[in-house]
Scaffold this motif. Structure first.
Motif, PDB file in Angstrom:
ATOM      1  N   GLY A 112       1.066  -1.229  -0.045  1.00  0.00           N
ATOM      2  CA  GLY A 112      -0.179  -0.046   0.043  1.00  0.00           C
ATOM      3  C   GLY A 112       0.673   1.128  -0.231  1.00  0.00           C
ATOM      4  O   GLY A 112       2.092   1.075   0.138  1.00  0.00           O
ATOM      5  N   GLN A 113       0.150   2.416  -0.181  1.00  0.00           N
ATOM      6  CA  GLN A 113       0.668   3.612   0.074  1.00  0.00           C
ATOM      7  C   GLN A 113      -0.232   4.779   0.817  1.00  0.00           C
ATOM      8  O   GLN A 113      -1.428   4.760   0.543  1.00  0.00           O
ATOM      9  CB  GLN A 113       0.919   4.178  -1.147  1.00  0.00           C
TER      10      GLN A 113
ATOM     11  N   ALA B  87       6.718  -7.424 -12.880  1.00  0.00           N
ATOM     12  CA  ALA B  87       5.266  -7.267 -12.834  1.00  0.00           C
ATOM     13  C   ALA B  87       4.800  -6.712 -11.459  1.00  0.00           C
ATOM     14  O   ALA B  87       3.807  -6.025 -11.419  1.00  0.00           O
ATOM     15  CB  ALA B  87       4.907  -8.710 -13.306  1.00  0.00           C
ATOM     16  N   ASN B  88       5.546  -6.883 -10.367  1.00  0.00           N
ATOM     17  CA  ASN B  88       4.976  -6.584  -9.019  1.00  0.00           C
ATOM     18  C   ASN B  88       5.380  -4.959  -9.188  1.00  0.00           C
ATOM     19  O   ASN B  88       4.525  -4.282  -8.740  1.00  0.00           O
ATOM     20  CB  ASN B  88       5.967  -7.206  -7.964  1.00  0.00           C
ATOM     21  N   ILE B  89       6.571  -4.489  -9.726  1.00  0.00           N
ATOM     22  CA  ILE B  89       6.824  -3.213  -9.621  1.00  0.00           C
ATOM     23  C   ILE B  89       5.658  -2.396 -10.314  1.00  0.00           C
ATOM     24  O   ILE B  89       5.112  -1.418  -9.890  1.00  0.00           O
ATOM     25  CB  ILE B  89       8.244  -2.875 -10.061  1.00  0.00           C
ATOM     26  N   GLU B  90       5.270  -2.817 -11.606  1.00  0.00           N
ATOM     27  CA  GLU B  90       4.192  -2.222 -12.625  1.00  0.00           C
ATOM     28  C   GLU B  90       2.989  -2.205 -11.715  1.00  0.00           C
ATOM     29  O   GLU B  90       2.268  -1.332 -11.878  1.00  0.00           O
ATOM     30  CB  GLU B  90       4.490  -3.106 -13.827  1.00  0.00           C
ATOM     31  N   ALA B 359       9.036  -6.986  -4.023  1.00  0.00           N
ATOM     32  CA  ALA B 359       7.693  -6.742  -3.717  1.00  0.00           C
ATOM     33  C   ALA B 359       6.655  -5.898  -4.617  1.00  0.00           C
ATOM     34  O   ALA B 359       5.594  -6.135  -4.849  1.00  0.00           O
ATOM     35  CB  ALA B 359       7.498  -6.230  -2.407  1.00  0.00           C
ATOM     36  N   GLY B 360       7.414  -4.435  -5.205  1.00  0.00           N
ATOM     37  CA  GLY B 360       6.654  -3.672  -5.746  1.00  0.00           C
ATOM     38  C   GLY B 360       6.769  -2.387  -5.529  1.00  0.00           C
ATOM     39  O   GLY B 360       7.306  -1.528  -6.485  1.00  0.00           O
ATOM     40  N   PRO B 361       6.842  -1.667  -4.282  1.00  0.00           N
ATOM     41  CA  PRO B 361       7.012  -0.419  -4.036  1.00  0.00           C
ATOM     42  C   PRO B 361       8.401  -0.032  -4.435  1.00  0.00           C
ATOM     43  O   PRO B 361       9.411  -0.999  -4.416  1.00  0.00           O
ATOM     44  CB  PRO B 361       6.826  -0.273  -2.465  1.00  0.00           C
ATOM     45  N   ASN B 362       8.660   1.420  -4.625  1.00  0.00           N
ATOM     46  CA  ASN B 362      10.006   1.555  -5.249  1.00  0.00           C
ATOM     47  C   ASN B 362      11.193   1.655  -4.150  1.00  0.00           C
ATOM     48  O   ASN B 362      10.889   1.917  -2.997  1.00  0.00           O
ATOM     49  CB  ASN B 362       9.874   3.104  -5.674  1.00  0.00           C
TER      50      ASN B 362
END
Lengths: 425, 425
Positions: A112-113, B87-90, B359-362
Motif C-alpha cells: 500500500g501507500q 510485474a510486481n513493480i508495475e 515486492a513492488g513499491p519503489n
C-alpha cells in the motif's frame, strides 16, 4: 515596440529563449545571515528588522489583537472578496487530495501507500512596496487542505512595526497558525532552524527576492522548498477573430509585473499580430507602471506568427509557459493538444487575472520552461507518501530463493542473508 | 561494536544525528565536463569513455543485437525473477496513476486539472564494480507506467566496451527506449543538453557517485531531476519477542552498502538491545563485505532503548528513516502512528531486501530525514499537472468588479484592466 517573428524562421532555442534573471553574488551575505540567525535567534531577527526594514520589533509574533485590528481596518466588501476567493481556492484544491491505497492481489501479500501531511509548513510573504494578499491565499490554503497542522507565516513589518492589514486579514482567512514579523534571508533561516519564537518547519514555500531565493536554496535538504520562481510569463494563443485590445491588455497584465516578465503572442493571423503590436503602443502609455511594461514588452516580449493553429500549439509546447491563454473558437479541443503549461485559460473571456486572484487553481506556477517537468503549487506539495509492505511467512517463503539470488547477483550477500536466515534450521 | 543509548537521554538532534557524506570539490571538474559535452557532443562522450572507463566506444547507442545477446547470456531462471519483479513493480505503480478532474459547480464556470507525462525521461545507471539491475527496474517502470514515450538510459561500458548483460536484460524488460554507453557527469550533460546521438530529455533520474550527483545539481532547471540520495539507512523498530539474529541480519543488509550507511535499532527491550549487539559481532565477520559493514555499524549505527513502544514510534518519526521495519505483534496498529518514513516493512517476516528487489513499491527513497517532506520515486515524478479555467462571459461579468478591485489593491492596474476592458463600451 514588440517584435514580430515568423514561426518557421525560428529554431526551438529561439522560440524558447528567455532573458533570465542574473543572480548577483549574494551567497556570502546570505551565508552570514543564516549563521547569525542560528547562533543568536530572535535577537538576530530583531536586529535585521531594524537594519533592513527600519522596523523596531518588540514581539516578533503578530498578536490576536493586531489581527482583529486588521479585520476592522479592512473594507468589508474586500473582506467578502477575500472570502469568496478563498472558498474558490479551497474547493479547487480539495479535488487534489489523493486517497491512500491498499493492494491484496497475491495470497499473503499486502502492499500500500499512505499520504501524511507534513507536520509544519512555513510560508514566506514578501513585504516592501506592495502587499500581495492573493499570494497568502494561494500558498496557505493548499497546506490547510493537505492537513498541515502548523502553518507558520513570516513577513517583514513596515517602518511602523506593523504588517499590512490586508496581509493579516488574508492570512487569518486562509488559516495561518502563527505569523512572525521577519523577512528576507533571516526569515528563511528562522523557519529552517527555528529560534526562541519561530518554530522550525519541515518545508518553506513562497516567493521572494534574490536573498530569499538564495536562502531557500541554502536550507534545502534541511527542509523542503517549493520551486524557485523566475520572471512571470504569459503566452496568448489567439486566432484572427480575437479583439486586439483584449489581447494587448492580457499581455500587459504580465508585462507590468517586472521588466524581465515575458509576454508572448502566438497567432496564425498576421493581421492580428500587427493590430496587437499597434494596440500595445496605445495601451502602454496609459499604465501607471508604463516603464516596467515598456521594458518587458520591448526586451522580453515576442509575437510569433504561424501558418496554422497546429504550429501555434507546437510553439506553446516548446515554450511551456507559466500562463497560457487559449483564445480561439473551440479552446477545449486545443486543451487536449497542450502538453506543457502551468495554468491554461480557455476562451476569449478568460483573462489570466481571473486565475491570479479568484477562480481557484493556484497562481504559483512553474516558470522558465519548467512546466515541461513541473507543476503548479498544490496539495501534493504539503503531503508525502510512504509505501508499505506486508508478507506472511508463507508468502515470503515462496519467493525467498529468488530474492536471495537477485541480491547475490548484485554482490550484496547480507541482503540475501536477511531473507534466508528466516528459513534456516 | 554498535553503541546502545537510552532514548530519554538523547535530544532530538542526537537521535537524528547522521554522518553525511562530505562533498569533495568536484564542481570545477563537472563544470568543465558539461561545457565540453555541450561543445563537442559525441566526440567528448567517447573520449571520456576511454579516459574514465577504459572503454573504446565506436557506436554510443547499444544495438538490438547487443540486447538480444544479453538475454541469451542471462540465466533463464534469473530472467524469470526479473520478469516477476517487474510485474510486481508495475502493478504497484499502476495504483499511483491519478485521474484528471473537472469541476462545474458554479454556473458558467469549468475548472480542472490534467496530468501529462513528461515527454522524454533520462535514467542514469551506474557501472563500475557491481551491476544493479534492480535499480533499472525501479527507475524505468514508473516512467513507463506514467506514459513517458521516450525513456533514455545511460550507463558506462566496461573495459571491453560492453554493458553488463543483466543491466541490458533488465532495461529491455522494464521498457527502456534507447540505451547509450556513457557514464559520469558526461552522461548527465548529454541527457540534459543532447548530443548527435543522445536525445535531450526533460528529467533525469537515477543514483550515481559524487560527480553524477553534482552534474545533476548543475543541470537542474534546464531539466528536472529526482532526489539527490544520501547514504542508505535502515531503522528496525523491534519488540522483545524478535529474533536477534534476524534483526542483526536486517541491520547488516544496509550496513554492507556503504561505510556511511546508517543501521539503527529502536526497541523497548534492553535485553533485545544487548542480544542484537552481540549477534552483530557474530555475523559481521561472516560477511564478504565485512569491512564496510563494520565501519557502518560502529561509526554510523545506533541502538536506542525506549521505555515503551510509544516512545519508540516517536524516535522513528524524529529520524524519518529511508527504510523502516516494524517488527512487533500488530504492525498495522503502528503503521497508523508512523508519520515520517520512505518505505515501511510490516511484521517480523518482512526484511527490507524483499522491498529492495521484489515486492513492488519503489526502492528509490528519501534519505537523511527528508522523508519529513519528500516521497519515494514514483509515477508522480514522471507526470506534471496543468490547471485550466473556463468562464463564460456572463460568469466573469458577475465577478469582474471584485477581481479588478483585488488587482488594484495590489497595485496592479493592468491586471484589473485586462478584466474590465472586456466590459467597456
Amino acid at each position: 515596440m514588440i517584435r514580430i517573428y515568423d514561426f518557421d524562421a525560428l529554431s526551438p532555442e529561439q522560440i524558447l529563449n528567455r532573458d533570465l534573471r542574473a543572480e548577483k553574488n549574494v551567497e556570502d551575505v546570505v551565508d552570514a545571515i543564516i549563521a547569525d540567525v542560528r547562533a543568536r535567534g530572535d535577537a538576530a531577527l530583531k536586529e535585521y528588522a531594524l537594519k533592513f526594514d527600519g522596523a523596531e520589533i518588540d514581539t516578533l509574533q503578530v498578536t490576536q489583537e493586531e489581527i482583529d485590528a486588521a479585520f476592522a481596518a479592512t473594507d468589508p466588501d474586500f473582506l467578502e472578496t477575500l472570502r469568496m476567493a478563498a472558498a474558490n481556492i479551497e474547493a479547487f484544491h480539495r479535488q487534489q487530495v489523493h486517497k491512500n491505497f491498499v493492494m491484496n492481489e497475491q495470497d499473503g501479500v499486502i502492499l500500500g501507500q499512505k499520504y501524511t501531511p507534513i507536520e509544519k509548513a512555513g510560508v514566506y510573504v514578501p513585504g516592501g512596496t506592495a502587499a500581495y494578499p492573493s499570494t497568502v491565499l494561494m500558498d496557505v490554503i493548499p497546506a490547510k487542505v493537505a492537513g498541515v497542522k502548523e502553518i507558520v507565516m513570516t513577513t517583514p513589518a513596515g517602518k511602523d512595526g506593523k504588517v499590512s492589514p490586508v496581509i493579516l486579514a488574508a492570512a487569518a482567512t486562509a488559516g495561518v497558525t502563527k505569523i512572525f514579523k521577519t523577512g528576507g534571508a533571516q526569515a528563511v533561516a528562522a523557519l529552517a532552524y527555528g529560534t526562541e519564537s519561530v518554530p522550525a518547519v519541515d518545508k518553506i514555500v513562497g516567493p521572494g527576492n534574490i536573498y530569499v531565493a538564495t536562502a531557500k536554496r541554502k536550507v534545502y535538504g534541511k527542509v523542503g522548498i517549493d520551486m524557485i520562481a523566475g520572471p512571470s510569463e504569459i503566452l496568448v494563443l489567439a486566432d484572427g477573430k480575437c479583439n486586439p485590445a483584449w489581447v494587448a491588455a492580457d499581455l500587459l497584465s504580465q508585462a507590468e509585473h517586472d521588466k524581465l516578465a515575458s509576454p508572448v503572442l502566438v497567432t496564425d493571423s498576421a493581421e492580428l499580430a500587427e493590430a496587437v503590436q499597434a494596440e500595445l503602443e496605445v495601451q502602454i502609455p496609459q499604465l501607471p507602471r508604463a516603464a516596467i511594461a515598456r521594458a518587458s514588452v520591448d526586451d522580453n516580449g515576442k509575437i510569433i506568427v504561424c501558418d496554422d493553429l497546429r504550429k501555434a500549439i507546437e510553439a506553446c509546447n516548446i515554450i511551456a509557459p507559466e500562463h497560457l491563454e487559449v483564445c480561439v473558437d473551440d479552446p477545449f479541443a486545443v486543451l487536449n493538444e497542450i502538453k506543457n503549461a502551468g495554468s491554461i485559460f480557455l476562451g476569449r473571456n478568460v483573462p489570466e487575472a481571473l486565475g491570479d486572484y479568484f477562480a481557484g487553481p493556484n497562481h504559483t506556477l512553474p516558470t522558465s520552461g519548467t512546466a515541461r517537468f513541473s507543476s503548479p503549487l498544490g496539495v501534493d506539495d504539503f503531503v508525502k507518501k510512504s509505501s508499505f509492505i506486508y508478507y506472511t511467512r508463507e508468502a515470503l517463503g515462496k519467493v525467498q530463493e529468488r530474492i536471495a539470488d537477485f541480491a547475490e547477483r548484485e554482490g550484496l550477500h547480507a541482503h540475501a542473508r536477511s531473507v534466508t536466515i528466516r528459513y534456516e534450521e
